[in-house]
Design an enzyme around this catalytic site. Structure first.
Site, mmCIF file in Angstrom:
data_model
loop_
_atom_site.group_PDB
_atom_site.id
_atom_site.type_symbol
_atom_site.label_atom_id
_atom_site.label_comp_id
_atom_site.label_asym_id
_atom_site.label_seq_id
_atom_site.Cartn_x
_atom_site.Cartn_y
_atom_site.Cartn_z
ATOM 1 N N TYR A 232 -3.139 6.463 -7.712
ATOM 2 C CA TYR A 232 -4.185 6.499 -7.330
ATOM 3 C C TYR A 232 -4.987 7.624 -7.458
ATOM 4 O O TYR A 232 -6.016 7.855 -7.413
ATOM 5 C CB TYR A 232 -5.266 5.047 -7.399
ATOM 6 C CG TYR A 232 -5.089 3.661 -8.350
ATOM 7 C CD1 TYR A 232 -4.151 3.904 -9.341
ATOM 8 C CD2 TYR A 232 -4.968 2.719 -7.367
ATOM 9 C CE1 TYR A 232 -4.059 2.324 -10.166
ATOM 10 C CE2 TYR A 232 -4.761 1.032 -8.221
ATOM 11 C CZ TYR A 232 -4.811 1.437 -9.594
ATOM 12 O OH TYR A 232 -4.124 0.166 -10.320
ATOM 13 N N GLY A 233 -4.046 7.609 -5.975
ATOM 14 C CA GLY A 233 -4.649 9.099 -4.932
ATOM 15 C C GLY A 233 -5.351 10.219 -5.633
ATOM 16 O O GLY A 233 -6.109 10.513 -5.081
ATOM 17 N N ASN B 296 -5.429 1.646 -0.682
ATOM 18 C CA ASN B 296 -6.489 2.050 0.470
ATOM 19 C C ASN B 296 -7.554 2.855 -0.406
ATOM 20 O O ASN B 296 -8.877 2.787 -0.335
ATOM 21 C CB ASN B 296 -6.179 2.890 1.188
ATOM 22 C CG ASN B 296 -4.881 2.356 2.054
ATOM 23 O OD1 ASN B 296 -6.063 2.261 3.571
ATOM 24 N ND2 ASN B 296 -3.548 1.855 2.163
ATOM 25 N N THR B 297 -6.473 3.282 -1.508
ATOM 26 C CA THR B 297 -7.888 4.299 -2.790
ATOM 27 C C THR B 297 -8.488 3.561 -3.021
ATOM 28 O O THR B 297 -9.648 3.437 -3.495
ATOM 29 C CB THR B 297 -6.878 4.979 -3.626
ATOM 30 O OG1 THR B 297 -5.874 5.655 -2.878
ATOM 31 C CG2 THR B 297 -7.775 5.737 -3.982
ATOM 32 N N GLU C 147 8.408 6.993 -3.146
ATOM 33 C CA GLU C 147 8.881 7.023 -4.185
ATOM 34 C C GLU C 147 10.277 6.550 -5.299
ATOM 35 O O GLU C 147 10.779 6.861 -5.852
ATOM 36 C CB GLU C 147 7.446 7.134 -5.377
ATOM 37 C CG GLU C 147 6.546 6.882 -5.247
ATOM 38 C CD GLU C 147 6.278 5.636 -6.230
ATOM 39 O OE1 GLU C 147 7.084 5.534 -6.926
ATOM 40 O OE2 GLU C 147 5.492 4.568 -5.859
ATOM 41 N N CYS D 168 -2.751 4.332 4.007
ATOM 42 C CA CYS D 168 -1.821 4.072 2.653
ATOM 43 C C CYS D 168 -1.163 3.080 2.344
ATOM 44 O O CYS D 168 -0.327 3.214 3.241
ATOM 45 C CB CYS D 168 -1.526 5.849 1.991
ATOM 46 S SG CYS D 168 -1.050 5.762 0.456
ATOM 47 N N THR D 169 -0.677 2.736 1.548
ATOM 48 C CA THR D 169 -0.077 1.510 1.149
ATOM 49 C C THR D 169 1.480 2.043 1.841
ATOM 50 O O THR D 169 2.509 0.907 1.740
ATOM 51 C CB THR D 169 0.068 0.715 0.224
ATOM 52 O OG1 THR D 169 -0.362 1.404 -0.739
ATOM 53 C CG2 THR D 169 -0.982 -0.226 0.534
ATOM 54 N N HIS D 170 2.135 3.145 1.131
ATOM 55 C CA HIS D 170 3.158 3.647 0.999
ATOM 56 C C HIS D 170 3.336 4.432 2.529
ATOM 57 O O HIS D 170 4.750 3.895 2.649
ATOM 58 C CB HIS D 170 3.444 4.709 -0.009
ATOM 59 C CG HIS D 170 2.918 3.873 -1.334
ATOM 60 N ND1 HIS D 170 2.216 3.773 -1.704
ATOM 61 C CD2 HIS D 170 4.541 5.094 -2.172
ATOM 62 C CE1 HIS D 170 3.044 3.550 -3.311
ATOM 63 N NE2 HIS D 170 3.775 4.118 -3.738
HETATM 64 N N1 DGL Z 1 -1.889 2.590 -3.221
HETATM 65 C C1 DGL Z 1 -2.112 3.781 -2.801
HETATM 66 C C2 DGL Z 1 -3.005 3.923 -1.828
HETATM 67 O O1 DGL Z 1 -2.782 2.792 -0.676
HETATM 68 C C3 DGL Z 1 -1.501 5.264 -2.190
HETATM 69 C C4 DGL Z 1 -0.477 5.323 -4.122
HETATM 70 C C5 DGL Z 1 -1.251 6.244 -4.965
HETATM 71 O O2 DGL Z 1 -1.327 6.796 -4.663
HETATM 72 O O3 DGL Z 1 -1.321 5.364 -5.188
HETATM 73 O O4 DGL Z 1 -4.130 4.275 -1.117
#
Ligand code: DGL
Length: 308
Positions: free
Chosen positions: A42-43, A74-75, A152, A201-203
């Site tokens: 999503y970022g 987060n996004t 990833e 960011c969750t990652h």
């Molecule tokens: N889950 C997204 C975040 O926490 C990170 C991965 C993405 O870009 O989708 O922002």
């Protein structure tokens, strides 16, 4: 109501770091986790597009029946928390405000760094959230999009802990090396004198060991997961909706490949995932009602938001 599951969603697998923490804090709660892996990341996307995804997945979860929704991305939180709070009849909690609160509590010199996706950093959601909690704290932000790709890639390639894979293959699969990329992102924050760094960011919690190495031992790293789990617990407690169920279940759904989701997700979650339901994109896209879609045109809901 208390027996209904908690709905948790993310663009992919990273939000499982939040689901894991919720499950640890609230072992009697069932969780339905939705990972939108077919549309991850999503970022780099336009926040308006991410807002629509938030409506679609929120609709899927509410139709399934959940008592609370956690936007474990987060996004998506930066793009659509206020929208989701207006759209759905259950409480919606994001990950930005809990992370900001943990950082404000942790910082001593009142200089906080934040790393996240381009969408999160450009939305300024963290700076806004930190300022709302303590206007005397200065926030220094940096987008670190390649960290998402590295997580990833690492999840797909190696069977062991991600951090071992990075230590072993930093120079082989990642170009330039992980540490060069990390220094590029993190050195300016170090020079700004931050004493606390939010992994926005969750990652990123999956990279906390190498990030700590680059930042140095004196810097406190903040992951929103624990603080978010605490907020979920408090919200359910306040509403008298804590489950006492001993048969709590974790269920999973994904827009991507269900087998791959289960295999890779188990590595993030630290426990096996027996199966994941596949949800097709056309089905998902058809879910939001006209009333919900009309909210996308409401300018008060389309600013980046940060308060849970
Ligand atoms: N889950 C997204 C975040 O926490 C990170 C991965 C993405 O870009 O989708 O922002």
């Amino acid at each position: 109501m208390e027996r209904l599951p908690i709905g948790v969603f993310d663009s992919g697998l990273g939000g499982l770091t939040v689901a894991k923490e919720i499950s640890r804090e609230l072992p009697n709660e069932s969780i339905v986790y939705f990972g939108d892996t077919a549309r991850c990341p999503y970022g780099p996307r336009d926040l308006a597009e991410v807002r629509r995804f938030v409506l679609e997945i929120g609709s899927w979860l509410t139709q399934r029946g959940v008592k609370l929704i956690v936007i474990a991305c987060n996004t998506a939180t930066a793009a659509g928390l206020a929208l989701a709070q207006r759209a759905f009849d259950v409480p919606v909690i994001g990950v930005v405000e809990p992370g900001a609160r943990a950082a404000v509590h942790a910082t001593v010199n009142r200089r906080v760094g934040v790393i996240g996706t381009v969408g999160t950093i450009e939305s300024a959601a963290y700076s806004t959230a930190v300022r709302a909690l303590d206007a005397g704290v200065t926030v220094f932000s940096a987008a670190a999009p390649r960290f998402v790709d590295i997580v990833e890639e690492g999840l797909r390639r190696g069977p062991g802990p991600l951090e071992d894979w990075i230590a072993e293959s930093s120079e082989v699969f990642i170009r330039p090396s992980f540490y060069e990329i990390a220094r590029d992102y993190l050195d300016p924050l170090k020079r700004s004198g931050v004493d606390t760094l939010v992994l926005g960011c969750t990652h990123f919690p999956l990279l906390s060991t190498p990030i700590q190495q680059v930042m140095g031992p004196r810097i406190t790293l903040i992951s929103s997961a624990e603080e978010t789990a605490r907020e979920v617990a408090e919200t359910l407690e306040r509403r008298g909706q804590r489950s006492t169920d001993r048969g709590a279940r974790l269920e999973f759904a994904t827009t991507g490949d269900a087998e791959e989701f289960s295999r890779l997700g188990a590595r993030v979650l630290g426990r096996s995932i027996d199966s994941a339901e596949n949800v097709t994109l056309p089905d998902l896209e058809s879910l939001p009602s006209t009333r919900l879609l009309a909210l996308l045109d409401d300018p008060t809901l389309t600013e980046a938001t940060s308060c849970a």
